[in-house]
Design an enzyme around this catalytic site. Structure first.
Site, mmCIF file in Angstrom:
data_model
loop_
_atom_site.group_PDB
_atom_site.id
_atom_site.type_symbol
_atom_site.label_atom_id
_atom_site.label_comp_id
_atom_site.label_asym_id
_atom_site.label_seq_id
_atom_site.Cartn_x
_atom_site.Cartn_y
_atom_site.Cartn_z
ATOM 1 N N LYS A 150 17.436 -14.490 10.120
ATOM 2 C CA LYS A 150 17.113 -13.889 11.423
ATOM 3 C C LYS A 150 16.115 -12.759 11.222
ATOM 4 O O LYS A 150 16.285 -11.924 10.333
ATOM 5 C CB LYS A 150 18.398 -13.318 12.038
ATOM 6 C CG LYS A 150 18.346 -13.181 13.541
ATOM 7 C CD LYS A 150 18.550 -14.506 14.221
ATOM 8 C CE LYS A 150 18.935 -14.380 15.684
ATOM 9 N NZ LYS A 150 19.034 -15.718 16.317
ATOM 10 N N THR B 67 22.463 -18.155 12.815
ATOM 11 C CA THR B 67 21.657 -16.932 12.703
ATOM 12 C C THR B 67 22.050 -15.946 13.799
ATOM 13 O O THR B 67 21.913 -14.738 13.635
ATOM 14 C CB THR B 67 20.141 -17.218 12.742
ATOM 15 O OG1 THR B 67 19.778 -17.702 14.028
ATOM 16 C CG2 THR B 67 19.738 -18.215 11.666
ATOM 17 N N ASP B 68 22.571 -16.458 14.901
ATOM 18 C CA ASP B 68 23.074 -15.564 15.949
ATOM 19 C C ASP B 68 24.278 -14.759 15.441
ATOM 20 O O ASP B 68 24.410 -13.572 15.747
ATOM 21 C CB ASP B 68 23.466 -16.388 17.186
ATOM 22 C CG ASP B 68 23.766 -15.493 18.365
ATOM 23 O OD1 ASP B 68 22.842 -14.800 18.828
ATOM 24 O OD2 ASP B 68 24.941 -15.457 18.790
ATOM 25 N N PHE C 62 -19.722 6.685 -2.249
ATOM 26 C CA PHE C 62 -19.664 5.336 -2.807
ATOM 27 C C PHE C 62 -21.076 4.993 -3.245
ATOM 28 O O PHE C 62 -21.955 4.745 -2.416
ATOM 29 C CB PHE C 62 -19.133 4.317 -1.789
ATOM 30 C CG PHE C 62 -18.988 2.949 -2.390
ATOM 31 C CD1 PHE C 62 -18.082 2.724 -3.430
ATOM 32 C CD2 PHE C 62 -19.775 1.889 -1.952
ATOM 33 C CE1 PHE C 62 -17.966 1.464 -4.010
ATOM 34 C CE2 PHE C 62 -19.649 0.631 -2.528
ATOM 35 C CZ PHE C 62 -18.749 0.425 -3.555
ATOM 36 N N ARG D 5 -19.266 10.086 2.687
ATOM 37 C CA ARG D 5 -18.964 9.182 3.806
ATOM 38 C C ARG D 5 -17.629 9.582 4.431
ATOM 39 O O ARG D 5 -16.755 10.122 3.751
ATOM 40 C CB ARG D 5 -18.910 7.727 3.331
ATOM 41 C CG ARG D 5 -17.859 7.463 2.248
ATOM 42 C CD ARG D 5 -17.804 5.986 1.867
ATOM 43 N NE ARG D 5 -16.832 5.782 0.794
ATOM 44 C CZ ARG D 5 -16.398 4.601 0.377
ATOM 45 N NH1 ARG D 5 -16.876 3.494 0.932
ATOM 46 N NH2 ARG D 5 -15.513 4.487 -0.584
ATOM 47 N N ILE E 14 -12.412 3.835 -3.120
ATOM 48 C CA ILE E 14 -10.985 3.707 -2.796
ATOM 49 C C ILE E 14 -10.231 3.275 -4.049
ATOM 50 O O ILE E 14 -9.088 3.702 -4.277
ATOM 51 C CB ILE E 14 -10.783 2.712 -1.636
ATOM 52 C CG1 ILE E 14 -11.528 3.199 -0.396
ATOM 53 C CG2 ILE E 14 -9.299 2.534 -1.324
ATOM 54 C CD1 ILE E 14 -11.566 2.184 0.735
ATOM 55 N N GLN E 15 -10.880 2.430 -4.887
ATOM 56 C CA GLN E 15 -10.227 1.991 -6.121
ATOM 57 C C GLN E 15 -9.738 3.206 -6.918
ATOM 58 O O GLN E 15 -8.596 3.248 -7.391
ATOM 59 C CB GLN E 15 -11.208 1.175 -6.986
ATOM 60 C CG GLN E 15 -11.470 -0.244 -6.496
ATOM 61 C CD GLN E 15 -12.658 -0.366 -5.552
ATOM 62 O OE1 GLN E 15 -12.960 0.560 -4.788
ATOM 63 N NE2 GLN E 15 -13.315 -1.512 -5.575
ATOM 64 N N ASN F 267 -10.388 -0.738 3.678
ATOM 65 C CA ASN F 267 -11.481 0.193 3.955
ATOM 66 C C ASN F 267 -11.833 0.115 5.442
ATOM 67 O O ASN F 267 -12.280 -0.922 5.925
ATOM 68 C CB ASN F 267 -12.690 -0.217 3.103
ATOM 69 C CG ASN F 267 -13.833 0.780 3.213
ATOM 70 O OD1 ASN F 267 -13.796 1.692 4.035
ATOM 71 N ND2 ASN F 267 -14.842 0.598 2.388
HETATM 72 O O1 LIG Z 1 -14.381 2.332 -1.911
HETATM 73 C C1 LIG Z 1 -15.081 1.312 -1.828
HETATM 74 N N1 LIG Z 1 -14.952 0.342 -2.771
HETATM 75 C C2 LIG Z 1 -15.709 -0.820 -2.751
HETATM 76 O O2 LIG Z 1 -15.560 -1.698 -3.627
HETATM 77 C C3 LIG Z 1 -16.632 -0.964 -1.695
HETATM 78 N N2 LIG Z 1 -17.525 -1.938 -1.356
HETATM 79 C C4 LIG Z 1 -18.154 -1.548 -0.233
HETATM 80 O O3 LIG Z 1 -19.028 -2.230 0.374
HETATM 81 N N3 LIG Z 1 -17.698 -0.322 0.159
HETATM 82 C C5 LIG Z 1 -16.752 0.061 -0.724
HETATM 83 N N4 LIG Z 1 -15.972 1.196 -0.805
#
Ligand SMILES: O=c1[nH]c(=O)c2[nH]c(=O)[nH]c2[nH]1
Length: 318
Positions: free
Chosen positions: A13, A72-73, A183, A200, A248-249, A275
């Site tokens: 459920k 499931t009820d 970036f 950015r 971001i990685q 992103n």
């Molecule tokens: O932090 C980011 N990682 C990426 O791999 C990526 N690729 C992208 O186009 N923008 C970003 N920004």
């Protein structure tokens, strides 16, 4: 969930909404990155997903024989009624209690998998002579990030329930840093149209997951090693604030290291991120005044898991 012959087989459920009141208050150890140390438990609300599996259900699929089916009820009723008996303070503990009780009640069920999303309610703050004070009666349903938890209990040879897997996490955390993210330096070739950016407005959606070395720490807050989603959120915010992010990685890597440093009881942390960097319509002037709008699809994403070995390597490198 798998039967003993390896096939996938389960039923259950979804969207069982459980609004439990006056659960045990939760208290956690303070961490430097957060002012959050607990909650009152007055509204302990969840959306629960419950699934059962095991070889006993094969005949219901293969032969249409419902003799061993718990409707499931009835599962929904079981969850709602048993939620009254839970006397702990954590979502993970609630799931474990429900799952154990179900396996105790229905001896032919081999495995249960439960997941929950905590439905966040914030205490309404009343103004008073001594400053704002929580109402204790009125709460505001809040949107945004929330705790999620998942666990699987499997019946073992002696008939008892064993915790086969447990993960907790924080879903849908959305953070924006208006300046201090770049970036650049990525591959530039015939397919590249994105300019380098030295600064950015980085808007991200994050899902953070964590796994304890000893899952009992997630179930019972009285052990003093429970990891609160609100502290994870605050720690992530703190790292985002303090570090320049080249991607971001690397940002999620840094958040992961700090989580592993801060919470020695965790074995592993995981991330999925998206992103959602705002798109500039009017570029910033010398005072940073700008206008942005939502980015258009498609969106980029990242996924990462990290263990204590990553933290050890990082600390040796220093
Ligand atoms: O932090 C980011 N990682 C990426 O791999 C990526 N690729 C992208 O186009 N923008 C970003 N920004």
């Amino acid at each position: 969930m798998q039967a003993s012959d390896g096939r996938t087989m389960y039923y259950g459920k979804d969207d069982v909404f459980v609004y439990r009141t006056y659960a045990r208050p939760l208290t956690v150890r303070p961490i430097p990155e957060s002012t959050w140390t607990g909650e009152d438990g007055v509204i302990f609300a969840h959306r629960i997903t419950f699934a059962a599996g095991g070889d006993a259900f094969f005949s219901s699929f293969a032969e249409g024989d419902n003799a061993r089916i718990v409707a499931t009820d009835s599962m929904k009723n079981f969850i709602l009624r048993q939620a009254a008996a839970y006397d702990g303070a954590t979502t993970e503990g609630l799931l474990a209690a429900l799952g154990r009780r179900f396996l105790d009640t229905y001896a032919h069920v081999g495995e249960v998998k439960l997941s929950a999303e905590r439905l966040p309610f914030e205490p309404a703050l009343l103004s008073g002579a001594d400053g704002p004070a929580p109402s204790g009666l009125v709460y505001r349903a809040s949107r945004g990030e929330r705790l999620r938890a998942e666990l699987t209990l499997t019946r073992i040879a002696d008939g008892s329930a064993s915790l086969a897997a447990q993960e907790s996490g924080l879903s849908e955390l959305r953070l924006i840093k208006v300046s201090g993210s770049s970036f650049q330096g990525f591959i530039r070739d015939a397919y590249t149209t994105l300019p380098d950016s030295a600064d950015r407005p980085l808007h991200i959606e994050l899902d953070v997951g964590w796994r304890y070395a000893d899952p009992e720490d997630a179930l019972d807050a009285e052990r003093g090693r429970y990891v609160a989603a609100a502290q994870v959120r605050d720690l992530a915010q703190q790292v985002f604030h303090a570090r320049h992010s080249p991607s971001i990685q690397h940002l999620i890597w840094q958040i992961g290291l700090q989580l592993l440093r801060r919470f020695a009881q965790l074995e592993e942390v995981r991330f999925t991120s998206a992103n959602r960097t705002w798109e500039a319509v009017v570029e910033p002037d010398e005072g940073g005044r700008a206008v942005y709008t939502e980015p258009r699809p498609p969106y980029g994403f990242q996924g990462l898991s990290m263990t204590r070995a990553d933290l050890r390597r990082e600390e040796e490198r220093r």
